[in-house]
Design an enzyme around this catalytic site. Sequence first.
Site, mmCIF file in Angstrom:
data_model
loop_
_atom_site.group_PDB
_atom_site.id
_atom_site.type_symbol
_atom_site.label_atom_id
_atom_site.label_comp_id
_atom_site.label_asym_id
_atom_site.label_seq_id
_atom_site.Cartn_x
_atom_site.Cartn_y
_atom_site.Cartn_z
ATOM 1 N N GLU A 313 0.820 -1.220 0.000
ATOM 2 C CA GLU A 313 0.000 0.000 0.000
ATOM 3 C C GLU A 313 0.851 1.267 0.000
ATOM 4 O O GLU A 313 0.457 2.284 -0.538
ATOM 5 C CB GLU A 313 -0.891 0.026 1.247
ATOM 6 C CG GLU A 313 -2.092 -0.883 1.168
ATOM 7 C CD GLU A 313 -2.754 -0.995 2.533
ATOM 8 O OE1 GLU A 313 -2.794 0.022 3.246
ATOM 9 O OE2 GLU A 313 -3.215 -2.107 2.868
ATOM 10 N N ASN B 126 0.247 1.176 16.208
ATOM 11 C CA ASN B 126 -0.161 1.814 14.956
ATOM 12 C C ASN B 126 -1.389 1.125 14.368
ATOM 13 O O ASN B 126 -1.510 -0.090 14.451
ATOM 14 C CB ASN B 126 0.955 1.728 13.911
ATOM 15 C CG ASN B 126 2.017 2.779 14.119
ATOM 16 O OD1 ASN B 126 1.904 3.617 15.007
ATOM 17 N ND2 ASN B 126 3.055 2.735 13.322
ATOM 18 N N VAL B 127 -2.225 1.941 13.732
ATOM 19 C CA VAL B 127 -3.387 1.381 13.051
ATOM 20 C C VAL B 127 -2.968 0.218 12.164
ATOM 21 O O VAL B 127 -3.635 -0.807 12.073
ATOM 22 C CB VAL B 127 -4.069 2.459 12.180
ATOM 23 C CG1 VAL B 127 -5.177 1.827 11.359
ATOM 24 C CG2 VAL B 127 -4.641 3.565 13.050
ATOM 25 N N LYS B 128 -1.815 0.391 11.542
ATOM 26 C CA LYS B 128 -1.316 -0.608 10.605
ATOM 27 C C LYS B 128 -1.220 -1.993 11.233
ATOM 28 O O LYS B 128 -1.505 -2.996 10.599
ATOM 29 C CB LYS B 128 0.050 -0.152 10.083
ATOM 30 C CG LYS B 128 0.641 -1.016 9.004
ATOM 31 C CD LYS B 128 -0.315 -1.262 7.859
ATOM 32 C CE LYS B 128 -0.459 -0.041 6.969
ATOM 33 N NZ LYS B 128 -1.415 -0.341 5.879
ATOM 34 N N GLY B 129 -0.850 -2.035 12.503
ATOM 35 C CA GLY B 129 -0.884 -3.302 13.214
ATOM 36 C C GLY B 129 0.180 -4.302 12.838
ATOM 37 O O GLY B 129 1.239 -3.939 12.354
#
Lengths: 524, 254
Positions: A313, B126-129
């Site tokens: 991404e 992090n949102v990403k995880g």
Amino acid sequence: MARPAPVLDLDPAAVRTARRLAARVTKPIVRLAKDHTTVSVERATLRLAGLTGADPDGTPWPNRLVDTVRADVGIEHGVALPVWDALVRGEAGDLTELAGKASVGSVRFRLPTGRDRIRARAAAKKAVGAGVRQLDVSRRQRERLVRKWGDPPRQPWIYLIVATGDIYEDIPQAQAAAREGADVIAVIRSTGQSLLDFVPEGATREGYAGTYATQENFRLMRAALDESSAELGRYVRLTNYASGLCMPEIATLAGLQRLDMMLNDSMYGILFRDINPIRTFVDQRFSRQVHARAGIIINTGEDNYLTTADAVEEAHTVTVSQLLNESFAKEAGLADWQLGLGHAFEIDPDVPESFRLELAHAMLARQLFPDAPLKWMPPTRHMTGDVFRGYLLDGFFNLVGALTGQQILLVGMMTEAVVTPWLSDRDLALQNVRYVLDACGGLSEDFRPPPDGFIATRARQVLAESIELLEAIVDHDNGLLDAIADGTFGLMRRPADGGRGLEGVVQRADDYLNPASDLLEATR
Amino acid sequence: MSGRVVRPYGDTTGDGMVQLSFTLPVPHGKLAEGAALQLAGRMGMEPALVAHSKPMGPDFTFFVVYGRVNHLVNLDDVRVLERDYPLLTPKEANQAIRRGLGRRLTVIGACIGTDAHTVGIDAILNVKGFAGEKGLEYYRELRVLNLGAQVSVPQLVERAHSDQADAVLVSQVVTQRDAHLHNTREMSAAFREAYPTGQQPVLVVGGPRFDEQMASELGVDRVFARGTTPGEVASFLVHALVTSKATRGGRRTA
């Protein structure tokens, strides 16, 4: 280096657009950098003039002197005028003595005017000029030694890391690594050195997960690798790390001690170390001017993006960072051959077609920067401790490196995330690299992905996303600074008035004088 | 209970086969190979077979050895820390917090000491995880403050105070000279000193080289080791701060 023929079907107009946008992003930042100075820029200037050493507490003399000058007259005029004015006045015989006297308060600095200013300026120019000439001497010496001992016989150059914390342990490890086939030795710094606002002094034997970057450690290691180069009949290059709060000074020391490559990223300190953005951009420009003069190849840090963000991404953020790094670097006087732009093999191996995606990204970088010695970095994020799977992953990483003409290959270790590399890990890793290079080093000749195929399509998509991101940055009121502040790069929000080291940034006065900057600007 | 006794499995039950690789500081040759076999024997591999030996420079030899180990393991004697709380999805965790607490949980994360490796704390926060699970920032009922790298213990305690943290997550990657253990003990001691008994936030430490059994020794509520996912951490926090709140007693709820 033979320029590889373009193999991806990219729209040249899109490539031009991306570069034009990158230049628009960097232009105001360069203006900002020219308009400010930092404590580290001023200390680097004194280091160029030969000031070394530290007080009995270990505070380097350049720090003591700059701090004292700052307290007396500020640094917005540059420290050169007040410092050499004091020397011309006979306050001390040399810089070290002056720093010593200044630190006990027995010298008062002033801003000279009229004839005093002219005299101080001439003296400063002479002293700092000698340091800049020393950068030239180091550069010529490297060129002579490369002619004498030769470059590595093939590309990519094999880049290996040592990191014991003790320079006297690093040396035999580095020499062993060179014997085993390393073309470039990188000495990892002690964890957290990038956040020190001074450069430690002397040979050091205590470090955490790495060895302190000091002038003496640089000298010792370069001398050791000169021995190895003579023994092996090829010039073994030495790498260290400039990024952090002391970029200008570490760059200067690297230039003086003939280091060959330096990690120097335009935004790493901001995004990953929370260093103030303006501090970083000012320091970065000066340090890159020094690298340009010293003939040092910079290595940029795009691999870092992919260790925190998703490698598919966020692939375009790597391209954008490469374009920005290129733009900043060129402005600072670095030539294409000095741009070790980074990228990394960090896609989750469980993603379908992950290898083709990696290949697309690597080919895109290769084609966008045909004359730059790209630095190709191995998987770390998806190295799980399964050393067998890791060894295979490293093999695929090496294959992409061979197939896309990377010039600097950081050797991946199957024990990444388990231990610091063992002797056997390094040996197995080098066997892996050699097997791939020997087995298919010339495969790129036969490899032409079809223009409408997966790889070419993916490369075009990443380029298009990069252009979109650059446009988004340009659209911010305050350009790159606002983009960094609102988290455009990953999830890290770094406002321009936050972060470490801001107190060391000062807007230049109209009469700012820095002979180092003047000489280095003229390099271009 | 002979059924609880196991030995390694190569291709036949009970064959005891293992593989081992190591380096000896001995030049390649018969002597080195003999030394490798002797070492394997002392490690309980009998018979052992040197499948591969290779010189690494003039002074070292690398070996791959296969063999049958004569050691047995009785599973009844093995002590491990099993997860003692239910795994929740983000939705379930959010619901549990909303119902049980009626306010958001504040979680502060940091790498302390000289450790600059934020990979671990970022993977959890992090949102990403990590490993396909979103990080704690993704949980609506968690207020996450990631202080990043090289936070000093006093800074951490101070922020925990000023932001009324319910939980403090500390990541430690660098383990040279047991820095991760020293730093963790320093951190937990500082929290004990700064807070009245029973009032301190839940202390969680994680990193690739921690032993999950060491929590009480280190003075923290939980230790997470390699491979921990954000979901496990979130589930533990809900367990410690919401669902088992009564058993912990005394914890501030507003």
